[in-house]
Design a protein around this motif. Structure first.
Motif, PDB file in Angstrom:
ATOM      1  N   GLN A  42     -12.172 -19.926  -0.630  1.00 19.86           N
ATOM      2  CA  GLN A  42     -11.582 -19.121   0.441  1.00 19.86           C
ATOM      3  C   GLN A  42     -11.810 -19.783   1.801  1.00 19.86           C
ATOM      4  OE1 GLN A  42     -13.154 -15.135   1.208  1.00 19.86           O
ATOM      5  NE2 GLN A  42     -11.074 -14.434   1.709  1.00 19.86           N
ATOM      6  N   GLU A  93     -15.491 -21.118   1.073  1.00 19.88           N
ATOM      7  CA  GLU A  93     -16.529 -20.546   0.213  1.00 19.88           C
ATOM      8  C   GLU A  93     -16.075 -20.656  -1.234  1.00 19.88           C
ATOM      9  OE1 GLU A  93     -17.713 -16.466   0.923  1.00 19.88           O
ATOM     10  OE2 GLU A  93     -19.136 -16.498  -0.761  1.00 19.88           O
ATOM     11  N   ARG A 127     -14.918 -17.611 -10.818  1.00 22.96           N
ATOM     12  CA  ARG A 127     -13.928 -16.788 -11.520  1.00 22.96           C
ATOM     13  C   ARG A 127     -14.112 -16.922 -13.022  1.00 22.96           C
ATOM     14  NH1 ARG A 127     -13.988 -14.697  -7.474  1.00 22.96           N
ATOM     15  NH2 ARG A 127     -12.410 -14.543  -5.856  1.00 22.96           N
ATOM     16  N   ASN A 156     -22.569 -19.681  -3.204  1.00 24.98           N
ATOM     17  CA  ASN A 156     -23.468 -18.529  -3.339  1.00 24.98           C
ATOM     18  C   ASN A 156     -24.613 -18.861  -4.286  1.00 24.98           C
ATOM     19  OD1 ASN A 156     -22.027 -16.161  -1.917  1.00 24.98           O
ATOM     20  ND2 ASN A 156     -20.417 -17.123  -3.161  1.00 24.98           N
ATOM     21  N   ASP A 178     -25.857 -14.152   3.535  1.00 19.99           N
ATOM     22  CA  ASP A 178     -24.637 -13.469   3.080  1.00 19.99           C
ATOM     23  C   ASP A 178     -24.819 -11.954   3.184  1.00 19.99           C
ATOM     24  OD1 ASP A 178     -22.137 -13.177   1.991  1.00 19.99           O
ATOM     25  OD2 ASP A 178     -22.641 -14.053   0.041  1.00 19.99           O
ATOM     26  N   ASP A 179     -23.721 -11.247   3.323  1.00 15.45           N
ATOM     27  CA  ASP A 179     -23.718  -9.772   3.358  1.00 15.45           C
ATOM     28  C   ASP A 179     -24.706  -9.245   4.392  1.00 15.45           C
ATOM     29  OD1 ASP A 179     -22.136 -10.233   1.142  1.00 15.45           O
ATOM     30  OD2 ASP A 179     -23.674  -9.710  -0.307  1.00 15.45           O
ATOM     31  N   GLU A 198      -9.207  -8.477   7.594  1.00 14.06           N
ATOM     32  CA  GLU A 198      -7.899  -8.231   6.963  1.00 14.06           C
ATOM     33  C   GLU A 198      -6.791  -7.977   7.974  1.00 14.06           C
ATOM     34  OE1 GLU A 198      -8.255  -5.094   4.109  1.00 14.06           O
ATOM     35  OE2 GLU A 198      -9.482  -6.295   2.732  1.00 14.06           O
ATOM     36  N   TYR A 251      -8.849 -11.882   3.989  1.00 15.16           N
ATOM     37  CA  TYR A 251      -7.483 -11.947   3.477  1.00 15.16           C
ATOM     38  C   TYR A 251      -6.482 -12.255   4.579  1.00 15.16           C
ATOM     39  CZ  TYR A 251      -9.278  -9.790  -0.816  1.00 15.16           C
ATOM     40  OH  TYR A 251      -9.970  -9.511  -1.973  1.00 15.16           O
TER      41      TYR A 251
HETATM   42  P1  C2E Z   1     -19.609 -12.595  -1.417  1.00 15.29           P
HETATM   43  O1  C2E Z   1     -20.359 -13.869  -1.551  1.00 15.29           O
HETATM   44  O2  C2E Z   1     -19.954 -11.718  -0.272  1.00 15.29           O
HETATM   45  O3  C2E Z   1     -18.081 -13.060  -1.366  1.00 15.29           O
HETATM   46  C1  C2E Z   1     -17.085 -12.404  -0.626  1.00 15.29           C
HETATM   47  C2  C2E Z   1     -16.279 -11.490  -1.510  1.00 15.29           C
HETATM   48  O4  C2E Z   1     -15.361 -10.763  -0.694  1.00 15.29           O
HETATM   49  C3  C2E Z   1     -15.414 -12.225  -2.531  1.00 15.29           C
HETATM   50  O5  C2E Z   1     -15.292 -11.373  -3.644  1.00 15.29           O
HETATM   51  C4  C2E Z   1     -14.080 -12.333  -1.803  1.00 15.29           C
HETATM   52  O6  C2E Z   1     -12.985 -12.489  -2.667  1.00 15.29           O
HETATM   53  C5  C2E Z   1     -14.039 -10.991  -1.120  1.00 15.29           C
HETATM   54  N1  C2E Z   1     -13.208 -11.002   0.082  1.00 15.29           N
HETATM   55  C6  C2E Z   1     -13.003 -12.006   0.958  1.00 15.29           C
HETATM   56  N2  C2E Z   1     -12.196 -11.631   1.969  1.00 15.29           N
HETATM   57  C7  C2E Z   1     -11.864 -10.337   1.730  1.00 15.29           C
HETATM   58  C8  C2E Z   1     -11.037  -9.380   2.424  1.00 15.29           C
HETATM   59  O7  C2E Z   1     -10.447  -9.643   3.468  1.00 15.29           O
HETATM   60  N3  C2E Z   1     -10.957  -8.133   1.857  1.00 15.29           N
HETATM   61  C9  C2E Z   1     -11.596  -7.807   0.692  1.00 15.29           C
HETATM   62  N4  C2E Z   1     -11.416  -6.575   0.215  1.00 15.29           N
HETATM   63  N5  C2E Z   1     -12.384  -8.691   0.019  1.00 15.29           N
HETATM   64  C10 C2E Z   1     -12.513  -9.929   0.540  1.00 15.29           C
HETATM   65  P2  C2E Z   1     -15.501 -11.916  -5.141  1.00 15.29           P
HETATM   66  O8  C2E Z   1     -14.927 -13.283  -5.257  1.00 15.29           O
HETATM   67  O9  C2E Z   1     -15.020 -10.847  -6.048  1.00 15.29           O
HETATM   68  O10 C2E Z   1     -17.062 -12.070  -5.264  1.00 15.29           O
HETATM   69  C11 C2E Z   1     -17.912 -10.962  -5.217  1.00 15.29           C
HETATM   70  C12 C2E Z   1     -19.354 -11.371  -5.118  1.00 15.29           C
HETATM   71  O11 C2E Z   1     -19.775 -12.036  -6.320  1.00 15.29           O
HETATM   72  C13 C2E Z   1     -19.634 -12.371  -4.009  1.00 15.29           C
HETATM   73  O12 C2E Z   1     -19.722 -11.723  -2.755  1.00 15.29           O
HETATM   74  C14 C2E Z   1     -20.952 -12.953  -4.474  1.00 15.29           C
HETATM   75  O13 C2E Z   1     -22.013 -12.080  -4.143  1.00 15.29           O
HETATM   76  C15 C2E Z   1     -20.775 -12.955  -5.978  1.00 15.29           C
HETATM   77  N6  C2E Z   1     -20.381 -14.321  -6.395  1.00 15.29           N
HETATM   78  C16 C2E Z   1     -19.165 -14.918  -6.457  1.00 15.29           C
HETATM   79  N7  C2E Z   1     -19.259 -16.189  -6.890  1.00 15.29           N
HETATM   80  C17 C2E Z   1     -20.593 -16.427  -7.111  1.00 15.29           C
HETATM   81  C18 C2E Z   1     -21.351 -17.560  -7.563  1.00 15.29           C
HETATM   82  O14 C2E Z   1     -20.837 -18.658  -7.829  1.00 15.29           O
HETATM   83  N8  C2E Z   1     -22.715 -17.395  -7.680  1.00 15.29           N
HETATM   84  C19 C2E Z   1     -23.320 -16.208  -7.353  1.00 15.29           C
HETATM   85  N9  C2E Z   1     -24.655 -16.125  -7.488  1.00 15.29           N
HETATM   86  N10 C2E Z   1     -22.638 -15.143  -6.910  1.00 15.29           N
HETATM   87  C20 C2E Z   1     -21.285 -15.237  -6.784  1.00 15.29           C
END
Ligand code: C2E
Ligand code: MG
Ligand code: MG
Ligand code: MG
Length: 292
Positions: free
Chosen positions: A45, A59, A63, A118, A180-181, A240, A259
């Motif tokens: 992203q 980032e 998936r 991450n 993060d977060d 967004e 987004y």
């Molecule tokens: P995160 O690291 O805080 O990643 C951001 C999440 O917000 C991602 O969801 C992304 O798709 C989503 N996002 C980005 N922009 C927007 C937006 O404008 N609106 C909305 N509604 N969502 C947005 P994703 O890809 O589903 O990932 C969720 C969480 O899963 C991540 O939060 C992270 O904590 C974890 N994650 C993903 N990939 C990895 C990885 O390779 N390793 C680890 N340990 N955790 C991961």
């Protein structure tokens, strides 16, 4: 009758628990298979610098395409992978994939792009984490300064003294570090002062209601002010809408992701938004959001 109801309620709950346990078992089984079956891939992203409007980094987001169930959210399978002890292998795979990709972009002439990965607390707070990162950087040839690691507040709080040592070890290599977060956990400000963190990523939950919720506005403003006074950069997650962007820009937020600028996408799609650095100056391609 009460007893009867009680019994029914009990069997209702135990049936539900059973179903949950079964779902969970099958999720675990398929996760175990998924690695061998190549069911994982990584999307990227865009991260945009607000002053220049340029895409400065991406980032990496893991998936999983399940053969029958389709895409399964990382929010659902990562906690399971953590509990199963699978996250170390999976996390290493993501890191290697992302570093390889970023190195390939550099080779193609997109020389300034950075990748953020991450890291789960289960990975970070394990002996051997730094050695693993070194190995991956060495193997992929990626410059450490092109890598950023994203850690959550809880990951940083779990490790106490060792955390600072690990962060410093990463920092001296030139690796960038982000929280993060940010804002959802319990990190104290004094910790922040001691941690060599480059960037705070403000959680999407604060950005989402920025145009209606005065408390969220105040929180975001405070985070930006505090981060800047400590010399840290601020990236807002989950942007967004144009109103959100305007608010953040007016408050001096440094960077954005969301987004509005692009969903997580394939490496090919990212490439179309990058500017190749060659000997001959190329007209800069217009980037999404840069004119907004
Ligand atoms: P995160 O690291 O805080 O990643 C951001 C999440 O917000 C991602 O969801 C992304 O798709 C989503 N996002 C980005 N922009 C927007 C937006 O404008 N609106 C909305 N509604 N969502 C947005 P994703 O890809 O589903 O990932 C969720 C969480 O899963 C991540 O939060 C992270 O904590 C974890 N994650 C993903 N990939 C990895 C990885 O390779 N390793 C680890 N340990 N955790 C991961
Ligand atoms: Mg993240
Ligand atoms: Mg986040
Ligand atoms: Mg998260």
């Amino acid at each position: 009758a009460a007893k009867e109801r009680g019994r029914n309620a009990f069997s209702f709950f135990s049936e539900q628990m059973n179903r949950k346990a079964l779902e969970r078992r099958s999720l675990e089984d398929s996760l175990r298979r998924a690695m061998a079956n190549d069911e994982f891939y990584v999307d990227y992203q865009p991260q945009i610098d607000l002053r220049s409007g340029r895409l400065f980094g991406v980032e990496a987001l893991l998936r999983w395409r399940h053969p029958e169930e389709g895409l399964i959210s990382p929010a659902r399978f990562i906690p399971v992978a953590e509990e199963m002890g699978l996250i170390r292998r999976l996390g290493e795979w993501v890191l290697r994939t992302a570093c390889n990709q970023c190195h390939a972009w550099h080779e193609e002439g997109y020389s300034s792009i950075r990748v953020a990965v991450n890291v789960s607390g289960h990975q970070f707070n394990q002996p051997g984490f730094i050695e693993m990162v070194d190995e991956v950087l060495e193997e992929t040839g990626l410059d450490p300064s092109s890598l950023e690691l994203e850690l959550t507040e809880s990951t940083l709080m779990e490790g106490a003294n060792e955390t600072i040592m690990t962060l410093i070890d990463l920092k001296v290599r030139g690796i960038h570090l982000a929280i993060d977060d940010f804002g959802t956990g319990y990190s104290s400000l004094s910790y922040l002062k001691h941690f060599p963190i480059d960037r705070l990523k403000v959680d999407r939950s604060f950005i989402r209601d920025i145009s209606t919720d005065l408390d969220d506005c105040a929180i975001v403003e405070a985070i930006i002010g505090m981060a800047h006074s400590l010399g840290r950069r601020v990236l807002a997650e989950g942007v967004e809408r144009a109103e959100e962007l305007e608010f953040l820009r007016a408050r001096g937020c440094d960077e954005v992701q969301g987004y509005y600028f692009g969903r997580p996408m394939s490496p090919q799609e990212i490439e179309q938004r990058l500017v190749r650095v060659t000997a001959e100056p190329v007209a800069e391609r217009r980037q999404a959001g840069a004119s907004a």
